[in-house]
Design an enzyme around this catalytic site. Structure first.
Site, mmCIF file in Angstrom:
data_model
loop_
_atom_site.group_PDB
_atom_site.id
_atom_site.type_symbol
_atom_site.label_atom_id
_atom_site.label_comp_id
_atom_site.label_asym_id
_atom_site.label_seq_id
_atom_site.Cartn_x
_atom_site.Cartn_y
_atom_site.Cartn_z
ATOM 1 N N SER A 134 46.784 62.260 -15.409
ATOM 2 C CA SER A 134 47.791 63.063 -14.697
ATOM 3 C C SER A 134 47.234 63.448 -13.333
ATOM 4 O O SER A 134 46.139 64.005 -13.246
ATOM 5 C CB SER A 134 48.084 64.349 -15.460
ATOM 6 O OG SER A 134 48.563 64.038 -16.735
ATOM 7 N N GLU A 157 45.222 67.760 -10.158
ATOM 8 C CA GLU A 157 44.284 67.874 -11.290
ATOM 9 C C GLU A 157 43.072 66.979 -10.991
ATOM 10 O O GLU A 157 41.943 67.263 -11.362
ATOM 11 C CB GLU A 157 44.980 67.424 -12.586
ATOM 12 C CG GLU A 157 44.052 67.478 -13.785
ATOM 13 C CD GLU A 157 44.771 67.313 -15.113
ATOM 14 O OE1 GLU A 157 45.910 67.804 -15.271
ATOM 15 O OE2 GLU A 157 44.176 66.681 -16.000
ATOM 16 N N ARG A 180 43.010 73.538 -18.060
ATOM 17 C CA ARG A 180 42.231 72.562 -17.275
ATOM 18 C C ARG A 180 41.140 73.236 -16.440
ATOM 19 O O ARG A 180 40.842 72.806 -15.318
ATOM 20 C CB ARG A 180 43.142 71.711 -16.365
ATOM 21 C CG ARG A 180 44.140 70.859 -17.100
ATOM 22 C CD ARG A 180 43.494 69.811 -18.001
ATOM 23 N NE ARG A 180 44.509 69.225 -18.868
ATOM 24 C CZ ARG A 180 44.792 69.678 -20.086
ATOM 25 N NH1 ARG A 180 44.109 70.694 -20.600
ATOM 26 N NH2 ARG A 180 45.722 69.121 -20.807
HETATM 27 C C1 LIG Z 1 44.418 57.114 -18.680
HETATM 28 C C2 LIG Z 1 43.908 58.525 -18.623
HETATM 29 C C3 LIG Z 1 44.399 59.462 -19.516
HETATM 30 C C4 LIG Z 1 43.942 60.783 -19.471
HETATM 31 N N1 LIG Z 1 44.447 61.675 -20.374
HETATM 32 C C5 LIG Z 1 44.013 62.954 -20.337
HETATM 33 C C6 LIG Z 1 44.507 63.909 -21.272
HETATM 34 O O1 LIG Z 1 45.321 63.611 -22.138
HETATM 35 N N2 LIG Z 1 44.071 65.182 -21.181
HETATM 36 C C7 LIG Z 1 43.151 65.562 -20.234
HETATM 37 O O2 LIG Z 1 42.786 66.750 -20.206
HETATM 38 N N3 LIG Z 1 42.661 64.684 -19.336
HETATM 39 C C8 LIG Z 1 43.065 63.389 -19.368
HETATM 40 N N4 LIG Z 1 42.568 62.496 -18.464
HETATM 41 C C9 LIG Z 1 41.614 62.962 -17.419
HETATM 42 C C10 LIG Z 1 40.114 62.884 -17.793
HETATM 43 O O3 LIG Z 1 39.889 61.884 -18.773
HETATM 44 C C11 LIG Z 1 39.580 64.216 -18.288
HETATM 45 O O4 LIG Z 1 39.720 65.226 -17.307
HETATM 46 C C12 LIG Z 1 38.102 64.134 -18.698
HETATM 47 O O5 LIG Z 1 37.740 65.299 -19.370
HETATM 48 C C13 LIG Z 1 37.155 63.937 -17.516
HETATM 49 O O6 LIG Z 1 35.860 63.654 -18.018
HETATM 50 P P1 LIG Z 1 34.865 62.690 -17.231
HETATM 51 O O7 LIG Z 1 33.592 62.597 -18.008
HETATM 52 O O8 LIG Z 1 35.510 61.394 -16.909
HETATM 53 O O9 LIG Z 1 34.617 63.535 -15.923
HETATM 54 P P2 LIG Z 1 34.480 63.039 -14.419
HETATM 55 O O10 LIG Z 1 35.780 62.463 -13.970
HETATM 56 O O11 LIG Z 1 33.275 62.179 -14.267
HETATM 57 O O12 LIG Z 1 34.226 64.435 -13.690
HETATM 58 C C14 LIG Z 1 35.227 65.435 -13.635
HETATM 59 C C15 LIG Z 1 34.606 66.729 -13.060
HETATM 60 O O13 LIG Z 1 33.672 67.242 -13.983
HETATM 61 C C16 LIG Z 1 32.362 67.299 -13.399
HETATM 62 N N5 LIG Z 1 31.416 66.931 -14.459
HETATM 63 C C17 LIG Z 1 31.419 65.810 -15.223
HETATM 64 N N6 LIG Z 1 30.427 65.881 -16.144
HETATM 65 C C18 LIG Z 1 29.797 67.068 -15.944
HETATM 66 C C19 LIG Z 1 28.705 67.729 -16.560
HETATM 67 N N7 LIG Z 1 28.027 67.195 -17.572
HETATM 68 N N8 LIG Z 1 28.336 68.953 -16.088
HETATM 69 C C20 LIG Z 1 28.989 69.531 -15.038
HETATM 70 N N9 LIG Z 1 30.028 68.952 -14.407
HETATM 71 C C21 LIG Z 1 30.424 67.727 -14.858
HETATM 72 C C22 LIG Z 1 32.373 66.328 -12.237
HETATM 73 O O14 LIG Z 1 31.439 66.707 -11.234
HETATM 74 C C23 LIG Z 1 33.816 66.488 -11.763
HETATM 75 O O15 LIG Z 1 33.924 67.648 -10.973
HETATM 76 C C24 LIG Z 1 42.994 61.170 -18.496
HETATM 77 C C25 LIG Z 1 42.481 60.206 -17.599
HETATM 78 C C26 LIG Z 1 42.935 58.902 -17.665
HETATM 79 C C27 LIG Z 1 42.365 57.886 -16.709
#
Ligand SMILES: Cc1cc2nc3c(=O)[nH]c(=O)nc-3n(C[C@H](O)[C@H](O)[C@H](O)COP(=O)(O)OP(=O)(O)OC[C@H]3O[C@@H](n4cnc5c(N)ncnc54)[C@H](O)[C@@H]3O)c2cc1C
Length: 305
Positions: free
Chosen positions: A227, A297, A177
């Protein structure tokens, strides 16, 4: 506060309709929590991003990069500054041979679907992760034995000076992560994946199987950020929380999911303060009972860390 002069300067960089003032962050986060961001800009490409970042830095205006908001807990007071949203205005996907190149705002589900349509295997694990590919590489998102670090060939970022850098997989320093983007002020603009040819029927079956497992195990019927805590070495966070007797514990609208104790859910009108308080109770109880420190996380946006 965002003055008229700031809005005018932003309009030199992005079209007017891409700039929104006082945007409730609950609309942009999967937790459905968060007060207003002073200003939210839909970013249309790497050059816009570079100019927006430079402008904010020169003027001393705080900014935050928002992907699909699925790993965030946004503060009840919202965000004072400019949120740069890398979403559907920056989501093209190109496929050549076994290589997929996706701009940072493409959703993992969209990229996984494109892989399926081109008979490419290796990304099935990510099809149910509700993030953007940019957010995904930041977090090295993973599930069911796969993680993005296994399929990323290279990642294009803007560095602290706004220069474009192409980082190889090794330079991304993927870990559990985490990635180099968490340790440097990089912004991901594009991701290149290297997949393998596969049988579309098998790829589809695997994706459907994993989606079924998610529906069965995870509280997808409630808003959450996935999570809440990282997996502590040698344990599962959800199991420790359950064994500490915290299943269903609720503070305000925030609740330890009855279905999967590793998820704090928004059971209805939860505030960020509710979630933070519940997370603290969970951390204290798990530490007391098992001597294990649970690390969040979920990432806090705005407010005090
Ligand atoms: C129901 C559910 C299930 C999930 N299952 C999983 C799973 O199985 N495995 C898992 O790993 N995660 C899981 N997640 C968590 C999440 O989906 C992941 O961590 C995902 O990768 C986050 O991406 P995001 O675009 O939503 O990032 P955001 O939530 O928008 O941002 C997360 C972080 O990344 C930064 N960020 C975002 N985009 C960029 C960019 N382009 N450049 C630089 N920084 C950036 C943001 O500033 C922030 O610090 C789950 C979430 C939910 C709600």
């Amino acid at each position: 506060m965002i003055s008229g002069a700031i809005v005018e300067a932003l309009q030199e960089i992005v079209p007017k309709e891409k700039i929104r003032l006082n945007q409730p962050l609950e609309k942009y986060t999967s937790f459905r929590i968060g007060g207003p961001a002073d200003c939210l800009v839909e970013v249309g490409g790497a050059e816009q991003l570079r100019r927006l970042k430079k402008y904010a830095e020169t003027e001393g205006i705080p900014f935050f990069i928002l992907g699909n908001g699925s790993n965030l807990l946004a503060d009840d007071q919202g965000f004072r500054g400019i949120v740069l949203h890398i979403g559907s205005s920056m989501n093209e996907i190109r496929i050549t041979g076994n290589t997929i190149t996706a701009r940072a705002g493409a959703l993992l589900s969209q990229v996984a679907r494109a892989a399926l349509e081109h008979g490419l295997t290796g990304l099935e694990f990510a099809s149910g992760i509700p993030g953007s590919i940019g957010g995904g590489v930041v977090m090295n998102a993973g599930a069911y034995g796969g993680e993005l670090g296994q399929v990323v060939e290279s990642v294009t970022v803007l560095d602290e000076e706004g220069k474009e850098l192409e980082l190889s997989n090794a330079r991304m320093e993927f870990g559990y992560r985490t990635s180099a983007v968490k340790r440097h002020p990089y912004i991901v603009t594009e991701v290149r994946l290297q997949l393998r040819p596969g049988d579309p029927e098998q790829i589809r079956e695997r994706m459907e199987d994993l989606a079924g497992r998610r529906r069965e195990k995870q509280p997808l019927e409630f808003p959450s950020a996935g999570s809440t805590f990282k997996r502590p070495e040698g344990y599962f966070a959800g199991e420790l929380i359950m064994k500490a007797g915290l299943r269903g514990l609720q503070i305000g609208g925030a609740r330890v999911s009855d279905k999967h104790c590793g998820f704090v859910i928004n059971a209805g009108n939860a505030t960020a303060a509710d979630v933070k308080e519940l997370m603290k109770v969970i951390q204290d109880r798990v530490k007391e009972e098992f001597g294990v420190k649970l690390e969040p996380e979920v990432i806090l946006m705005g407010g005090e860390a």
